[in-house]
Design a protein around this motif. Structure first.
Motif, PDB file in Angstrom:
ATOM      1  N   VAL A 123       0.849  -1.188   0.000  1.00  0.00           N
ATOM      2  CA  VAL A 123       0.000   0.000   0.000  1.00  0.00           C
ATOM      3  C   VAL A 123       0.890   1.245   0.000  1.00  0.00           C
ATOM      4  N   LEU A 124       0.583   2.162  -0.917  1.00  0.00           N
ATOM      5  CA  LEU A 124       1.301   3.441  -0.982  1.00  0.00           C
ATOM      6  C   LEU A 124       0.318   4.511  -0.545  1.00  0.00           C
ATOM      7  N   VAL A 125       0.636   5.195   0.535  1.00  0.00           N
ATOM      8  CA  VAL A 125      -0.256   6.250   1.012  1.00  0.00           C
ATOM      9  C   VAL A 125       0.319   7.581   0.535  1.00  0.00           C
ATOM     10  N   ALA A 126      -0.498   8.340  -0.190  1.00  0.00           N
ATOM     11  CA  ALA A 126      -0.032   9.639  -0.681  1.00  0.00           C
ATOM     12  C   ALA A 126      -0.373  10.702   0.350  1.00  0.00           C
ATOM     13  N   ASP A 127       0.626  11.455   0.765  1.00  0.00           N
ATOM     14  CA  ASP A 127       0.391  12.522   1.744  1.00  0.00           C
ATOM     15  C   ASP A 127      -0.583  13.536   1.142  1.00  0.00           C
ATOM     16  N   ASP A 128      -1.310  14.250   2.025  1.00  0.00           N
ATOM     17  CA  ASP A 128      -2.271  15.220   1.504  1.00  0.00           C
ATOM     18  C   ASP A 128      -1.797  16.648   1.693  1.00  0.00           C
ATOM     19  N   LYS A 129      -0.588  16.795   2.234  1.00  0.00           N
ATOM     20  CA  LYS A 129      -0.029  18.146   2.260  1.00  0.00           C
ATOM     21  C   LYS A 129       1.456  18.106   1.942  1.00  0.00           C
ATOM     22  N   VAL A 130       1.961  19.270   1.545  1.00  0.00           N
ATOM     23  CA  VAL A 130       3.379  19.345   1.217  1.00  0.00           C
ATOM     24  C   VAL A 130       4.152  19.466   2.518  1.00  0.00           C
ATOM     25  N   GLU A 131       4.937  18.477   2.824  1.00  0.00           N
ATOM     26  CA  GLU A 131       5.690  18.442   4.082  1.00  0.00           C
ATOM     27  C   GLU A 131       6.751  17.365   3.949  1.00  0.00           C
ATOM     28  N   PRO A 132       7.744  17.403   4.856  1.00  0.00           N
ATOM     29  CA  PRO A 132       8.717  16.303   4.836  1.00  0.00           C
ATOM     30  C   PRO A 132       8.003  14.993   5.172  1.00  0.00           C
ATOM     31  N   LEU A 133       8.545  13.885   4.728  1.00  0.00           N
ATOM     32  CA  LEU A 133       7.908  12.588   4.982  1.00  0.00           C
ATOM     33  C   LEU A 133       7.816  12.306   6.478  1.00  0.00           C
ATOM     34  N   ILE A 134       6.736  11.657   6.873  1.00  0.00           N
ATOM     35  CA  ILE A 134       6.568  11.272   8.270  1.00  0.00           C
ATOM     36  C   ILE A 134       6.513   9.744   8.370  1.00  0.00           C
ATOM     37  N   THR A 135       6.639   9.263   9.590  1.00  0.00           N
ATOM     38  CA  THR A 135       6.521   7.820   9.810  1.00  0.00           C
ATOM     39  C   THR A 135       5.075   7.480  10.162  1.00  0.00           C
ATOM     40  N   MET A 136       4.509   6.563   9.426  1.00  0.00           N
ATOM     41  CA  MET A 136       3.141   6.131   9.728  1.00  0.00           C
ATOM     42  C   MET A 136       3.213   5.126  10.868  1.00  0.00           C
ATOM     43  N   ASP A 137       2.641   5.480  11.991  1.00  0.00           N
ATOM     44  CA  ASP A 137       2.733   4.598  13.152  1.00  0.00           C
ATOM     45  C   ASP A 137       1.414   3.879  13.384  1.00  0.00           C
ATOM     46  N   THR A 138       1.447   2.950  14.330  1.00  0.00           N
ATOM     47  CA  THR A 138       0.233   2.211  14.675  1.00  0.00           C
ATOM     48  C   THR A 138      -0.514   2.953  15.774  1.00  0.00           C
ATOM     49  N   PRO A 139      -1.835   2.859  15.790  1.00  0.00           N
ATOM     50  CA  PRO A 139      -2.585   3.465  16.893  1.00  0.00           C
ATOM     51  C   PRO A 139      -2.396   2.613  18.146  1.00  0.00           C
TER      52      PRO A 139
END
Ligand SMILES: *[C@@H]1O[C@H](CO)[C@@H](O)[C@H](O)[C@H]1NC(C)=O
Ligand SMILES: *[C@@H]1O[C@H](CO)[C@@H](O)[C@H](O)[C@H]1NC(C)=O
Ligand SMILES: *[C@@H]1O[C@H](CO)[C@@H](O)[C@H](O)[C@H]1NC(C)=O
Length: 592
Positions: A123-139
């Motif tokens: 799965v490729l999640v496209a960010d919705d704002k222009v920003e440096p990449l973040i780490t997608m964490d678990t809830p």
């Protein structure tokens, strides 16, 4: 967040964050990356950066080919794709599908789970704002058990890359990509150094369960790698310190040891019940000391056994979490290493842990618990046996990987040495140690049809009909005038069980000295049981009084609680359910 706090709390926040920023150049969170190489269409060809999600199975050391698909509906993947009649299972001979989805509206892990169930390979999640990449964490909330079952890799791509991919797809182009993790971890030589940042707390919900499952499943492999010199493993534990002005407050006293120097959050996030943060720090310290002592005697792998067994034998959930519950190898050395938790002085061991928390070189600060660090880079992905093994294996210089990296079914016979630390009888031919593919377990055995019962570690005894045949059921026996008199009776099982739990209650109140007397009586003639049942009433009365007094004590402790400090402490200690205040942290590990 800051605006709502009075100024004095701002000052406090600064002190608490100081631990993270003490080394100004290095203090930061590093977003771990892999690369996405687009091979067609020609105008998009090139290598794009993406951030490895902290769930699913990144293919460390490997690559994956696929075609990008952007769904016609459910573009945020917040609902199962079944609901909208879409499936992405590749047809025979077709390339795997990398599902491109939009960020927002639900947890990253929900998107991953829905994509996986629809047949996507990544799965490729496209960010919705222009920003440096973040780490997608678990809830950290409950009701998210499916996270453990996510096996596809996930990556966050920048808004711009997402826009480009969508545009190409709209034009009807076929977008071919390669996800590449080969350079996600350094692999300089034939030994991998790795660290596991963990916590002895077992009551923090899914993250704690995941942590324990990992120790259980990875222990066997970790020990083999360590024994054969392929790896150098070090466990680590995060601690905080209490701001000086609050060292004498009830909050810091209950969360910290060594006069506010080393703290951990309350395990239940409730100061009034159960264990306190200081119980956790102390146990963490013991676990570090177990490692240190084991490492000194050149057996660092013993840490895995201790930690695994501690979680099995001494869980908080069963109110058995204590210093006394399980002792490491060399109690004297460990006690020396632990030192005096009430002393107003530094503990060199915990001081070193605090220093290690701050990022060095490429690693960055450790802010997510649990975190695995391989060759000084933080591992991202599911904390599972095969996913982690892949990462560790990708840390070896090519062609120097051990066999276990090439095949997964390694053999270990962990019961050969000292019964794997499990119970055994005096002759050593009855043992509770069982070697399984997950590593050894301590479980009382069944010998010649006689079932042994007990905890499997310190204690097992024969039970049921026939128990007197084995070592006389542990009872008194004497031979006089050619006649053997025995105190063992096979009809006392009910009483034996009862006495076992009563013995524990007793021992708690009067100390272990009493227990010997009670055990002996279980083998006596049952006619004495009337007198003993009278004593049980007294003992249980005492136990009840003890529980009552403890409740009153805890209640009073609660009334001292200062909710403001609690809220602030909570924000700075991981393993909490609170949202991470992103303005305060050097990192945003956003969940949606
Ligand atoms: C996850 O996998 C396990 C074992 O494979 C299974 O028992 C469990 O039901 C699965 N959980 C979900 C939410 O699918
Ligand atoms: C463990 O022992 C090895 C060598 O015996 C040493 O290099 C390493 O620093 C030790 N680790 C710790 C945390 O003491
Ligand atoms: C244990 O070994 C001893 C001799 O070493 C033997 O006499 C005994 O029967 C064995 N016990 C069991 C349960 O096999």
């Amino acid at each position: 967040m800051m605006g709502r706090q009075p100024a004095r709390w701002c000052a406090l926040l600064l002190v608490l964050t100081a631990a993270w920023t003490a080394s100004p150049a290095a203090a930061r969170f590093v977003v771990e990356k892999n690369s996405l190489r687009v091979t067609s269409p020609a105008e998009l060809r090139g290598v794009y950066e993406c951030a490895i999600g902290n769930f699913g199975m990144p293919q460390y050391g490997g690559t994956m080919h696929g075609v990008v698909v952007y769904p016609k509906a459910n573009r945020k993947a917040c609902k199962p794709f079944d609901d909208v009649g879409l499936s992405f299972k590749p047809r025979p001979g077709g390339l795997p599908v990398f599902l491109l989805v939009d960020r927002g509206d639900c947890y990253f892990t929900t998107k991953g789970w829905n994509a996986q169930n629809a047949g996507a390979a990544a799965v490729l999640v496209a960010d919705d704002k222009v920003e440096p990449l973040i780490t997608m964490d678990t809830p950290e909330s409950s009701g998210t058990e499916h996270i453990e079952n996510i096996t596809i890799p996930s990556a966050l791509i920048s808004k711009r890359s997402g826009d480009d991919l969508r545009k190409a797809l709209e034009n009807g182009d076929m977008v071919n990509v390669l996800l590449d993790w080969r350079e996600s971890l350094p692999h300089p030589d034939e030994r991998v150094e790795y660290e596991f940042w963990t916590n002895s707390n077992d009551e923090c919900g899914p993250k704690c369960d995941m942590q324990m499952n990992f120790v259980r499943s990875f222990r066997g492999i970790a020990q083999v790698l360590e024994k054969r010199g392929y790896t150098q493993f070090t466990p680590h534990y995060i601690t905080w310190y209490c701001p000086e002005a609050f060292v004498l407050s009830k909050q810091c006293k209950s969360q910290c040891i060594n006069h506010g120097r080393y703290c951990a959050p309350d395990p239940e996030q409730d100061f009034s019940t159960g264990y306190d943060g200081k119980d956790v720090v102390l146990q963490n310290l013991i676990q570090i000391c177990v490692f240190r002592v084991a490492n000194e005697s050149r057996k660092p792998w013993m840490w895995w056994d201790y930690v695994h067994d501690f979680a099995v034998r001494c869980p908080m959930k069963e109110k058995k979490y204590s210093r006394e519950c399980a002792n490491g190898l060399d109690i004297e050395k460990i006690n020396k290493c632990v030192g005096d938790p009430d002393a107003d002085e530094e503990n060199p061991v915990l001081k070193a842990e605090q220093d290690a928390q701050i990022g060095r070189g490429a690693r960055g600060d450790v802010t997510i618990l649990p975190t695995l660090v391989v060759n000084n880079r933080q591992y991202r992905g599911k904390l599972g046996k095969s996913a982690v093994l892949k990462a560790v294996c990708s840390g070896f210089e090519e062609t120097t990987e051990p066999d276990v990296c090439l095949r997964e079914d390694i053999e270990t016979n962990e019961c050969l040495e000292n019964n794997g630390g499990c119970w055994s009888d005096k002759s050593g031919n009855v043992t509770a140690c069982k070697d399984t593919f997950r590593g050894r377990v301590c479980e009382c055995p069944i010998v010649n049809g006689v079932k042994f019962v007990g905890d499997g570690y310190g204690h097992c005894e024969a039970s049921g009909v026939g128990r007197c045949q084995i070592n006389n059921g542990g009872c008194w026996k004497e031979s006089r005038n050619g006649k053997t008199v025995s105190a063992c009776s096979t009809s006392m099982n009910a009483r034996r069980t009862f006495s076992a739990s009563a013995r524990i209650a007793l021992a708690r109140i009067h100390g272990e000295a009493m227990s010997a007397a009670v055990v002996a009586t279980t083998c006596k003639d049952s006619t004495s049981s009337v007198g003993w049942s009278f004593l049980w009433v007294i003992f249980f009365g005492l136990a009840l009084a003890g529980v009552g007094a403890y409740a009153v004590y805890k209640y009073r402790l609660r009334s001292y609680m200062d909710s403001e400090i609690r809220a602030i402490m909570a924000q700075y200690m991981p393993l909490e359910n609170h949202e991470t205040p992103s303005q305060q942290r050097p990192v945003e590990h956003a969940e949606i």
